[in-house]
Scaffold this active site. Structure first.
Site, PDB file in Angstrom:
ATOM      1  N   GLU A 171     -10.261  -3.549  -1.412  1.00 10.05           N
ATOM      2  CA  GLU A 171     -10.642  -3.559   0.001  1.00 10.05           C
ATOM      3  C   GLU A 171     -12.099  -3.154   0.208  1.00 10.05           C
ATOM      4  O   GLU A 171     -12.394  -2.157   0.891  1.00 10.05           O
ATOM      5  CB  GLU A 171      -9.712  -2.638   0.806  1.00 10.05           C
ATOM      6  CG  GLU A 171      -8.249  -2.995   0.664  1.00 10.05           C
ATOM      7  CD  GLU A 171      -7.352  -2.354   1.715  1.00 10.05           C
ATOM      8  OE1 GLU A 171      -7.842  -1.501   2.465  1.00 10.05           O
ATOM      9  OE2 GLU A 171      -6.169  -2.734   1.791  1.00 10.05           O
ATOM     10  N   GLU A 369      -0.864  -5.428  -2.306  1.00 12.19           N
ATOM     11  CA  GLU A 369      -0.292  -4.346  -1.494  1.00 12.19           C
ATOM     12  C   GLU A 369       0.463  -4.930  -0.318  1.00 12.19           C
ATOM     13  O   GLU A 369       0.018  -5.914   0.286  1.00 12.19           O
ATOM     14  CB  GLU A 369      -1.378  -3.430  -0.903  1.00 12.19           C
ATOM     15  CG  GLU A 369      -1.946  -2.418  -1.831  1.00 12.19           C
ATOM     16  CD  GLU A 369      -2.990  -1.527  -1.165  1.00 12.19           C
ATOM     17  OE1 GLU A 369      -2.861  -1.207   0.026  1.00 12.19           O
ATOM     18  OE2 GLU A 369      -3.949  -1.163  -1.867  1.00 12.19           O
TER      19      GLU A 369
HETATM   20  C1  BGP Z   1      -4.716   0.039   2.084  1.00 10.88           C
HETATM   21  C2  BGP Z   1      -5.387   0.832   0.995  1.00 10.88           C
HETATM   22  C3  BGP Z   1      -4.503   1.852   0.374  1.00 10.88           C
HETATM   23  C4  BGP Z   1      -3.496   2.509   1.288  1.00 10.88           C
HETATM   24  C5  BGP Z   1      -2.846   1.514   2.251  1.00 10.88           C
HETATM   25  C6  BGP Z   1      -1.980   2.113   3.343  1.00 10.88           C
HETATM   26  O1  BGP Z   1      -5.646  -0.352   3.035  1.00 10.88           O
HETATM   27  O2  BGP Z   1      -5.875   0.004  -0.031  1.00 10.88           O
HETATM   28  O3  BGP Z   1      -5.380   2.740  -0.275  1.00 10.88           O
HETATM   29  O4  BGP Z   1      -4.001   3.653   1.822  1.00 10.88           O
HETATM   30  O5  BGP Z   1      -3.804   0.727   2.868  1.00 10.88           O
HETATM   31  O6  BGP Z   1      -2.743   2.436   4.479  1.00 10.88           O
HETATM   32  P1  BGP Z   1      -2.854   3.904   5.028  1.00 10.88           P
HETATM   33  O7  BGP Z   1      -2.935   4.761   3.824  1.00 10.88           O
HETATM   34  O8  BGP Z   1      -4.106   3.962   5.825  1.00 10.88           O
HETATM   35  O9  BGP Z   1      -1.651   4.132   5.848  1.00 10.88           O
END
Ligand code: BGP
Length: 476
Positions: A171, A369
């Site tokens: 990201e 993810e």
């Molecule tokens: C993505 C990232 C992760 C993780 C996930 C969940 O954007 O790559 O690192 O954090 O989101 O989001 P959040 O943790 O903000 O709830």
């Protein structure tokens, strides 16, 4: 409504993802090995939910063997994490490797392989060394780009023979968008031009690292992980469609086009020039980007973007932000994950699958993810203390079946990685929203316990299918 069996395609990779900083903790880090995230946390720990953060995280650094044992028990095909650049080197200028860190990562990789789990390694998941931010302005500097390439080369030299999947960034758009465009995260500066330069420099860094990787002819693949958002206009009216196109240009095509097709969209450069915040580039750099596109694409898919034409007047004193051209739109009746504030719309998997097939040469890709973070999961514990996260099982099933539909229709998606294996630390939200197949019990020495979804995942991995409601025609 009938129940149907949804079969995973042959060789489909079903795994889970995490990152170094969200799991490892600071154990083993030496003085001067802080990352961007570490200093962000140190500068405002009170902003992090209940004060938790990267300092201990899940203590994966000390407990990775235990976690990998659980991965094996569940039967994961693959596990993705990152190498923390700030930990991995002793000297960021000379790329002198920290032997202890190198040995630790070697042990993690070996342990995964020994247990039949494919390691996937990302080189940057917000773990930019803090020193490089302080000294050179971080990703705003092309010198830092070259230091990153030196670091990447060291990682390839050490692990290139056993790791079959590398990713240059996770990201890459996020940090500067939140920090410099929206100014809601450390270091809380509003500077659109800097945000755009960071974007461009990361694209360049990714291409340069890919160039180095390709030269050594390892028996693996290298790609990048992007948080693309399937973008839906509010209506088919020209103004809404145009607004959605501009959103897509800034937040998806900015990276997708150069990383997959080798070209930065001309429209993007023109809009940035018009608003006087274009990034600096050279012809030679554009050639490097052109000649070093990704071999595999990782996509993090959580929630759609719904966009309408801008309704309020733009204040000319406001520095340029892409929202000059659009507003976000909330679909009436949308289904929400209220803990995270994200719309749930599983069809994004199919729509993105089709887009990659039709607009990006049907390149090989993975869902790197997708997942569901839920607050106060403790309340779902049964008498044996096992979290009954049926909502997560439903969430994964719905997303997977849309993905499988895309694959049936020819999209070249090779796997699905759930975020995340264990609960872990989110930026600012810390342990508020739990994502794992495995619970981290903060009240009891961070003990691990498999949730209901973990047992369900295990069955899917064993059977290579899952059962779920049949699609209803209305739903399609
Ligand atoms: C993505 C990232 C992760 C993780 C996930 C969940 O954007 O790559 O690192 O954090 O989101 O989001 P959040 O943790 O903000 O709830």
């Amino acid at each position: 409504m009938g129940v149907k069996k949804y079969y995973l395609p042959d060789n489909f990779i079903l795994g889970a993802a995490a990152s170094a900083w969200q799991t490892e903790g600071w154990a083993g880090k030496k003085e001067g090995q802080e990352s961007f995230i570490d200093v962000w946390y140190k500068s405002n720990p009170e902003l992090w939910y209940n004060g938790y953060g990267p300092a201990i995280a899940t203590d994966f650094y000390n407990r990775f063997r235990e976690d990998i044992r659980l991965m094996k028990e569940i039967g994961l095909d693959a596990y993705r994490t990152s190498i923390d650049w700030s930990r991995f080197l002793r000297n960021y200028e000379t790329a002198e490797v920290d032997e202890d860190a190198a040995e630790y990562y070697d042990s993690v990789i070996n342990e995964l392989i020994k247990n039949g789990i494919e390691p996937m390694i990302c080189l940057e998941h917000y773990e930019l060394p803090a020193l490089l931010l302080e000294k050179y302005g971080g990703w705003g500097s092309k010198y830092v780009v070259d230091l990153y390439v030196k670091y990447a080369e060291k990682v390839f030299n050490l692990y290139g023979d056993k790791v079959k999947y590398f990713f240059t960034f996770n990201e890459p758009i996020v940090i500067q968008t939140r920090a410099f465009l929206d100014s809601v995260r450390y270091p809380f500066r509003q500077d659109t031009k800097t945000a755009m330069q960071w974007n461009y420099n990361k694209i360049l860094a990714s291409a340069k690292a890919i160039e180095v990787y390709k030269k050594s002819k390892y028996n693996g693949k290298i790609g990048i992980i992007l948080n693309v958002e399937v973008t839906y206009p509010r209506s088919l009216a020209e103004h809404d469609v145009m607004a959605a196109k501009i959103y897509d240009l800034f937040f998806n095509r900015f990276y997708l086009d150069p990383c997959v097709k080798g070209e930065i969209p001309v429209e993007l450069i023109e809009i940035l020039k018009f608003h006087r915040c274009n990034f600096e580039f050279t012809k030679e750099e554009l050639d490097i980007i052109k000649n070093n596109t990704v071999q595999i694409l990782g996509l993090n898919l959580y929630t759609p973007a719904r966009i309408k034409a801008r309704e309020s007047a733009w204040n000319p004193a406001t520095p340029f932000h892409p929202s000059f051209y659009y507003d976000k739109f909330e679909l009436p009746g949308r289904k929400m994950n209220l803990s995270r504030g994200w719309e749930i719309y599983p069809r994004i998997m199919y729509d993105m699958a089709m887009r990659i097939k039709n607009e990006y040469g049907n390149i090989e890709w993975l869902v790197t993810e997708n997942g569901m973070g839920i607050e106060n999961e403790q309340k779902f514990k049964n008498d044996d203390g096992v979290i009954q996260d049926d909502y997560r099982i439903e969430f994964i099933s719905e997303h997977l079946r849309w993905l499988l539909k895309g694959i049936e229709e020819g999209s070249n998606c090779k796997g699905y990685m759930l975020w995340s294996f264990t609960d872990n630390v989110s930026p600012l939200n810390a342990f508020k929203n739990r994502y794992g197949l495995v619970e981290i019990d903060l009240d009891n020495s961070r003990n691990r316990r498999i949730k209901k979804s973990g047992y369900w995942y295990k069955e899917v991995l064993k059977n290579r299918y899952f059962e779920y409601k049949d699609f209803t025609p209305e739903y399609i």
